[in-house]
Design a protein around this motif. Structure first.
Motif, PDB file in Angstrom:
ATOM      1  N   LYS A 189      43.744  57.224  44.262  1.00  0.00           N
ATOM      2  CA  LYS A 189      43.834  57.013  42.864  1.00  0.00           C
ATOM      3  C   LYS A 189      45.276  56.660  42.426  1.00  0.00           C
ATOM      4  O   LYS A 189      46.154  57.204  43.394  1.00  0.00           O
ATOM      5  N   HIS A 190      45.643  56.095  41.487  1.00  0.00           N
ATOM      6  CA  HIS A 190      47.071  55.776  41.277  1.00  0.00           C
ATOM      7  C   HIS A 190      47.666  57.262  40.738  1.00  0.00           C
ATOM      8  O   HIS A 190      47.154  58.335  40.040  1.00  0.00           O
ATOM      9  N   CYS A 191      48.705  57.422  40.910  1.00  0.00           N
ATOM     10  CA  CYS A 191      49.533  58.525  40.427  1.00  0.00           C
ATOM     11  C   CYS A 191      49.296  58.885  38.942  1.00  0.00           C
ATOM     12  O   CYS A 191      49.693  57.851  38.342  1.00  0.00           O
ATOM     13  N   GLU A 192      49.296  59.812  38.584  1.00  0.00           N
ATOM     14  CA  GLU A 192      49.040  60.194  37.142  1.00  0.00           C
ATOM     15  C   GLU A 192      49.955  61.499  36.509  1.00  0.00           C
ATOM     16  O   GLU A 192      50.265  62.266  37.818  1.00  0.00           O
ATOM     17  N   PRO A 193      50.366  61.438  35.602  1.00  0.00           N
ATOM     18  CA  PRO A 193      51.116  62.709  35.039  1.00  0.00           C
ATOM     19  C   PRO A 193      50.346  64.015  35.361  1.00  0.00           C
ATOM     20  O   PRO A 193      51.032  64.933  35.792  1.00  0.00           O
ATOM     21  N   SER A 194      49.101  63.849  35.397  1.00  0.00           N
ATOM     22  CA  SER A 194      48.194  65.107  35.561  1.00  0.00           C
ATOM     23  C   SER A 194      47.386  64.866  36.709  1.00  0.00           C
ATOM     24  O   SER A 194      46.575  63.629  36.653  1.00  0.00           O
ATOM     25  N   SER A 195      47.254  65.320  37.618  1.00  0.00           N
ATOM     26  CA  SER A 195      46.435  64.981  39.020  1.00  0.00           C
ATOM     27  C   SER A 195      45.029  65.551  38.756  1.00  0.00           C
ATOM     28  O   SER A 195      44.122  65.127  39.393  1.00  0.00           O
ATOM     29  N   THR A 196      44.667  66.259  37.672  1.00  0.00           N
ATOM     30  CA  THR A 196      43.326  66.730  37.342  1.00  0.00           C
ATOM     31  C   THR A 196      42.663  65.717  36.190  1.00  0.00           C
ATOM     32  O   THR A 196      41.794  66.015  35.754  1.00  0.00           O
ATOM     33  N   LYS A 197      43.400  64.592  35.945  1.00  0.00           N
ATOM     34  CA  LYS A 197      42.818  63.562  34.949  1.00  0.00           C
ATOM     35  C   LYS A 197      41.514  63.176  35.519  1.00  0.00           C
ATOM     36  O   LYS A 197      41.094  62.870  36.585  1.00  0.00           O
TER      37      LYS A 197
ATOM     38  N   ILE B  39      48.320  50.230  53.705  1.00  0.00           N
ATOM     39  CA  ILE B  39      48.188  50.212  52.048  1.00  0.00           C
ATOM     40  C   ILE B  39      49.256  49.501  51.519  1.00  0.00           C
ATOM     41  O   ILE B  39      50.317  49.354  51.590  1.00  0.00           O
ATOM     42  N   PRO B  40      48.491  48.180  50.531  1.00  0.00           N
ATOM     43  CA  PRO B  40      49.472  47.265  50.089  1.00  0.00           C
ATOM     44  C   PRO B  40      50.422  47.996  49.078  1.00  0.00           C
ATOM     45  O   PRO B  40      50.303  48.884  48.287  1.00  0.00           O
ATOM     46  N   PRO B  41      51.705  47.391  49.349  1.00  0.00           N
ATOM     47  CA  PRO B  41      52.872  47.968  48.429  1.00  0.00           C
ATOM     48  C   PRO B  41      52.615  47.901  46.905  1.00  0.00           C
ATOM     49  O   PRO B  41      52.853  48.551  46.241  1.00  0.00           O
ATOM     50  N   SER B  42      51.666  46.816  46.730  1.00  0.00           N
ATOM     51  CA  SER B  42      51.272  46.375  45.327  1.00  0.00           C
ATOM     52  C   SER B  42      50.457  47.457  44.628  1.00  0.00           C
ATOM     53  O   SER B  42      50.316  47.591  43.525  1.00  0.00           O
ATOM     54  N   LEU B  43      49.951  48.530  45.456  1.00  0.00           N
ATOM     55  CA  LEU B  43      49.325  49.481  45.064  1.00  0.00           C
ATOM     56  C   LEU B  43      50.027  50.556  44.131  1.00  0.00           C
ATOM     57  O   LEU B  43      49.652  51.141  43.241  1.00  0.00           O
ATOM     58  N   GLY B  44      51.177  50.419  44.521  1.00  0.00           N
ATOM     59  CA  GLY B  44      52.255  51.524  43.861  1.00  0.00           C
ATOM     60  C   GLY B  44      52.163  52.752  44.206  1.00  0.00           C
ATOM     61  O   GLY B  44      51.780  53.139  45.288  1.00  0.00           O
ATOM     62  N   CYS B  45      52.297  53.573  43.273  1.00  0.00           N
ATOM     63  CA  CYS B  45      52.387  55.253  43.532  1.00  0.00           C
ATOM     64  C   CYS B  45      50.768  55.506  43.420  1.00  0.00           C
ATOM     65  O   CYS B  45      50.303  55.350  42.606  1.00  0.00           O
ATOM     66  N   TYR B  46      50.442  56.184  44.658  1.00  0.00           N
ATOM     67  CA  TYR B  46      49.007  56.551  44.576  1.00  0.00           C
ATOM     68  C   TYR B  46      48.776  57.985  45.248  1.00  0.00           C
ATOM     69  O   TYR B  46      49.688  58.408  45.835  1.00  0.00           O
ATOM     70  N   GLU B  47      47.730  58.607  45.148  1.00  0.00           N
ATOM     71  CA  GLU B  47      47.511  59.932  45.666  1.00  0.00           C
ATOM     72  C   GLU B  47      46.353  59.923  46.561  1.00  0.00           C
ATOM     73  O   GLU B  47      45.392  58.934  46.081  1.00  0.00           O
TER      74      GLU B  47
END
Length: 232
Positions: free
Chosen positions: A108-116, A176-184
């Motif tokens: 998943k994309h990085c989010e401010p809250s990992s429990t989103k 993992i493609p760099p275009s995915l950006g920050c991911y968890e």
């Protein structure tokens, strides 16, 4: 003329007899992705089948249709699957020896809250284990079924889904493609894989189970796991 005809008849009988003999003494499965886990499974099962007098035959076959083909007897079974296939593919019998375990991972994309809460997720249609996991957590969001992990990642990159369920060893050789950006990446479940045979071959299942237990107890399995660097 009659002698030539009789000779041809004998030749045809020998050809069909040899074809039948070859079929009776070999079992055919589709070729999996080229991973350490797949190579370990093939080598282990080659040893197990050889021990009971048979040959393992690996052929190129459309992986998306492999389960259907195995259930209908076009293939002799599946090299390694988890038990989630059993509810829909009733003709496949489990060889009750866990070959290895794998992790089901949520990307998943990085989010401010990992429990989103994730309300949309991509899975692969030919991997029933992914839907099995979603059912186990009573997932209420949108599920998009695709044909490959590349498509899953592309949907995630394009933010058309909030998450993607992926199998760890299937991703081992992928970048993992760099275009995915920050991911968890989070391990959400761990499952064992088993060998499956079409029910027309039920008679050799106990033999395979006994042989796999023997290979486990005599250290062969441990050596193969070390060879292919399998953790569990």
């Amino acid at each position: 003329m009659l002698k030539r005809f009789n000779g041809l008849l004998v030749l045809l009988c020998l050809v069909f007899s040899n074809m039948s003999f070859a079929h009776s003494y070999s079992y055919t499965f589709n070729r999996p992705q080229n991973t350490q886990q797949a190579n370990y499974t093939i080598e282990l099962l080659q040893l197990a089948y050889a021990d009971i007098g048979f040959k393992l035959n690996i052929v190129d076959f459309n992986r998306q249709n492999a389960l259907f083909a195995a259930d209908n007897g076009m293939l002799d079974g599946q090299l390694a699957r988890d038990i989630s296939i059993e509810s829909a593919y009733k003709n496949l019998i489990r060889v009750n020896y866990p070959l290895f375990k794998f992790n089901l991972e949520l990307y998943k994309h990085c989010e401010p809250s990992s429990t989103k809460t994730i309300d949309s997720i991509a899975i692969i249609a030919s991997y029933p284990v992914q839907q099995r996991y979603l059912d186990s957590i009573d997932f209420q969001g949108k599920v998009i079924e695709v044909k490959s992990d590349n498509t899953q990642l592309n949907l995630l990159i394009q933010k058309k889904v909030q998450g993607a369920l992926l199998i760890d060893f299937a991703m081992a050789n992928k970048t993992i493609p760099p275009s995915l950006g920050c991911y968890e990446k989070q391990v959400v479940a761990t499952y064992p894989l088993y060998h499956y045979l079409h029910n027309s071959h039920a008679d050799i299942v106990p033999q395979l189970e006994a042989t796999l237990d023997k290979l486990h107890n005599n250290g062969t399995v441990a050596k193969l796991r070390s060879k292919y660097n399998l953790q569990f």
